[in-house]
Design an enzyme around this catalytic site. Structure first.
Site, PDB file in Angstrom:
ATOM      1  N   GLY A   1       0.866  -1.188   0.000  1.00  0.00           N
ATOM      2  CA  GLY A   1       0.000   0.000   0.000  1.00  0.00           C
ATOM      3  C   GLY A   1       0.896   1.229   0.000  1.00  0.00           C
ATOM      4  N   ARG A   2       0.338   2.318   0.517  1.00  0.00           N
ATOM      5  CA  ARG A   2       1.098   3.581   0.508  1.00  0.00           C
ATOM      6  C   ARG A   2       2.471   3.430   1.172  1.00  0.00           C
ATOM      7  NH1 ARG A   2      -4.152   6.538   1.175  1.00  0.00           N
ATOM      8  NH2 ARG A   2      -4.281   5.312   3.060  1.00  0.00           N
ATOM      9  N   ILE A   3       2.483   2.825   2.385  1.00  0.00           N
ATOM     10  CA  ILE A   3       3.751   2.740   3.128  1.00  0.00           C
ATOM     11  C   ILE A   3       4.694   1.743   2.456  1.00  0.00           C
ATOM     12  CG2 ILE A   3       4.802   2.125   5.359  1.00  0.00           C
ATOM     13  CD1 ILE A   3       2.177   3.175   6.683  1.00  0.00           C
TER      14      ILE A   3
ATOM     15  N   ARG B   1      -2.774  -8.455  -1.309  1.00  0.00           N
ATOM     16  CA  ARG B   1      -4.057  -9.082  -1.646  1.00  0.00           C
ATOM     17  C   ARG B   1      -4.373  -8.884  -3.124  1.00  0.00           C
ATOM     18  NH1 ARG B   1      -8.341  -7.474   2.862  1.00  0.00           N
ATOM     19  NH2 ARG B   1      -7.252  -5.528   2.590  1.00  0.00           N
TER      20      ARG B   1
ATOM     21  N   ARG C   1       1.460  -4.194  12.528  1.00  0.00           N
ATOM     22  CA  ARG C   1       0.812  -4.387  13.819  1.00  0.00           C
ATOM     23  C   ARG C   1       1.380  -5.664  14.419  1.00  0.00           C
ATOM     24  NH1 ARG C   1      -0.340   0.205  13.938  1.00  0.00           N
ATOM     25  NH2 ARG C   1      -2.387   1.188  14.020  1.00  0.00           N
TER      26      ARG C   1
ATOM     27  N   GLU D   1       1.211  -5.253  22.910  1.00  0.00           N
ATOM     28  CA  GLU D   1       1.818  -3.947  23.145  1.00  0.00           C
ATOM     29  C   GLU D   1       1.266  -3.275  24.405  1.00  0.00           C
ATOM     30  OE1 GLU D   1       2.449  -2.290  19.235  1.00  0.00           O
ATOM     31  OE2 GLU D   1       2.272  -0.280  20.097  1.00  0.00           O
TER      32      GLU D   1
ATOM     33  N   HIS E   1       7.102   1.622  18.990  1.00  0.00           N
ATOM     34  CA  HIS E   1       6.052   2.082  18.065  1.00  0.00           C
ATOM     35  C   HIS E   1       6.289   3.538  17.633  1.00  0.00           C
ATOM     36  CE1 HIS E   1       1.729   1.004  16.744  1.00  0.00           C
ATOM     37  NE2 HIS E   1       2.282   1.828  15.881  1.00  0.00           N
TER      38      HIS E   1
ATOM     39  N   GLY F   1       6.731   4.516  14.387  1.00  0.00           N
ATOM     40  CA  GLY F   1       6.490   4.684  12.948  1.00  0.00           C
ATOM     41  C   GLY F   1       6.202   6.110  12.517  1.00  0.00           C
TER      42      GLY F   1
HETATM   43  C1  DGY Z   1      -0.723   4.204  12.858  1.00  0.00           C
HETATM   44  O1  DGY Z   1      -1.055   5.375  12.705  1.00  0.00           O
HETATM   45  O2  DGY Z   1      -1.496   3.264  12.692  1.00  0.00           O
HETATM   46  C2  DGY Z   1       0.700   3.957  13.222  1.00  0.00           C
HETATM   47  O3  DGY Z   1       0.891   2.686  13.697  1.00  0.00           O
HETATM   48  C3  DGY Z   1       1.172   5.020  14.181  1.00  0.00           C
HETATM   49  O4  DGY Z   1       2.565   5.019  14.259  1.00  0.00           O
END
Ligand code: DGY
Length: 328
Positions: free
Chosen positions: A157-159, A179, A240, A269, A287, A289
Site C-alpha cells: 500500500g502507501r507505506i 491481496r 501491527r 503492546e 512504536h 512509525g
Molecule cells: C498508525 O497510525 O497506525 C501507526 O501505527 C502510528 O505510528
C-alpha cells in the site's frame, strides 16, 4: 467551552487540541499512560465525540457505554483495528483516521530499522556504552550488505511503496505480496515484482511487513513461515504486532533459524513476549512509525478535522465507514 462534549483519551499535539477546544467542551485524559479501560468506559458516557489512539480498545462495550449521543470516533492513527467498526457503523457512528500523512515517516523508520539491524548499530551502541569495546577488530559485529539483496514487502500500500522507493537507493531488489496485484506499469515504475507469500518468505533477505491487521493477516508470519525463511534473513515488523506470532519468532531467533528481527510493534503492546528482550540480534523500537514532529502535528490536525466534521453531521474528510451516515 463549546457545544459538543468530547473525550480525548490522551494529550495530543496542541495543533489538533486547539482546534477541538475552540468548538467543544473537552474532557482530556492528562495522565502519561493509556487511559485504563474502566476510566474509558466511564468517561465515554454521554459524549458526542471521542478522540482515541491506537492503544485504546474501542470495542462494542465502549461504544455502548458512550450512549446514543455519540456521533464520531476520530483516531489519531492510520490503523483502526482497535475500533469495532461494524458496531460503530451499525449505530451510525462515523470513524475517521489519518491516512497518507504518516507514509513517509513510517517508511523512513522502516529503512532505519533495516539499516540498524543489518549493520548491527544497536548491538554496537551497547558494546561501546558497556566499556568493553577494545577497538576496531576485523570480525567484530560484521553485518549484512544491502546492495543486490532482496527486500520482500508484505502489503504494498502507501507505506509499502514508499519503503520500496527508498530501498532502490540502497541497491535492494524488491519483491512483494499483496491481496491485489498492482497493474504492471505501476510495478515497473517502482520497480517491484509480485510473488506468492511462500516465495516472498523463501526469497527475502529482508522481509518487511506493511499490511493492516485483520482476520487474514493475524499471525501471517508464524512458525511455518519462519522455518521457510533463509537462515541469513531478517524480519521487520512496523505494521501491527499480531501479524507476527511473537512466541514463534522468539523460538526461531533462539534456534538461529533467522539472522535477526526489528520490531516497532508488539503482539501484546507494550508487553514483550518472554525472552524477546534477552535476544541480542533484535532491534526493539517503541512504536515510533509516525513519530516525527511534523507528522504527529499533521495527524492531530487531521484527527480534529475528522472529529469536527463528524460532530457537525457531515462525513469526516478521512472516513473509514461512510456508510454509517445512512444510519443516523
Ligand atoms: C498508525 O497510525 O497506525 C501507526 O501505527 C502510528 O505510528
Amino acid at each position: 467551552m463549546g457545544a459538543w462534549e468530547v473525550l480525548v483519551t490522551r494529550q495530543i499535539p496542541e495543533a489538533g487540541l486547539d482546534l477541538i477546544r475552540k468548538e467543544c467542551s473537552v474532557r482530556l485524559w492528562e495522565e502519561d499512560r493509556p487511559i485504563p479501560k474502566e476510566k474509558l468506559l466511564a468517561l465515554a458516557a454521554g459524549k458526542d465525540g471521542i478522540v482515541c489512539l491506537l492503544s485504546d480498545p474501542m470495542g462494542g462495550d465502549v461504544i455502548a457505554a458512550a450512549g446514543p449521543k455519540l456521533k464520531v470516533i476520530a483516531t489519531m492513527a492510520v490503523g483502526f483495528d482497535n475500533i469495532d467498526l461494524d458496531e460503530a457503523t451499525r449505530r451510525g457512528i462515523v470513524v475517521g483516521n489519518t491516512p497518507g500523512v504518516l507514509t513517509e515517516a513510517t517508511a523512513d523508520l522502516t529503512l532505519a530499522l533495516i539499516l540498524s539491524l543489518g549493520r548491527r548499530i544497536v548491538e554496537g551502541d551497547r558494546l561501546v556504552r558497556s566499556g568493553r569495546w577494545t577497538g576496531w577488530a576485523p570480525t567484530q559485529l560484521v553485518g549484512a550488505d544491502f546492495n543486490g539483496k532482496t527486500l520482500g514487502i508484505v502489503g504494498l500500500g502507501r507505506i509499502g511503496k514508499a519503503v520500496a522507493r527508498r530501498a532502490k537507493g540502497f541497491g535492494l531488489n524488491v519483491i512483494y505480496h499483496n491481496r491485489r496485484r498492482l497493474a504492471e506499469p505501476e510495478e515497473a515504475a517502482i520497480p517491484v515484482r509480485f510473488v506468492s507469500l511462500e516465495e516472498l518468505v523463501r526469497e527475502s533477505d529482508f522481509l518487511s511487513l506493511h499490511c493492516p491487521l485483520n482476520q487474514e493477516s493475524y499471525h501471517l508470519i508464524g512458525k511455518e513461515q519462519l522455518e521457510q525463511m533463509k537462515p541469513r534473513a531478517y524480519l521487520i515488523n512496523v505494521a501491527r504486532g499480531p501479524v507476527v506470532d511473537e512466541a514463534a519468532l522468539v523460538e526461531a531467533l533462539r534456534k538461529k533459524q533467522i539472522a535477526g528481527a526489528a520490531l516497532d510493534v508488539y503482539e501484546q503492546e507494550p508487553k514483550l513476549s518472554p525472552g524477546l528482550a534477552e535476544i541480542a540480534n533484535v532491534v526493539l523500537a517503541p512504536h515510533l512509525g509516525s513519530a516525527s514532529i511534523e507528522t504527529r502535528n499533521r495527524m492531530a490536525v487531521m484527527t480534529a478535522e475528522n472529529l469536527l466534521a463528524g460532530l457537525k453531521g457531515g462525513l469526516p474528510p478521512w472516513c473509514v465507514n461512510p456508510q454509517a451516515r445512512q444510519k443516523k
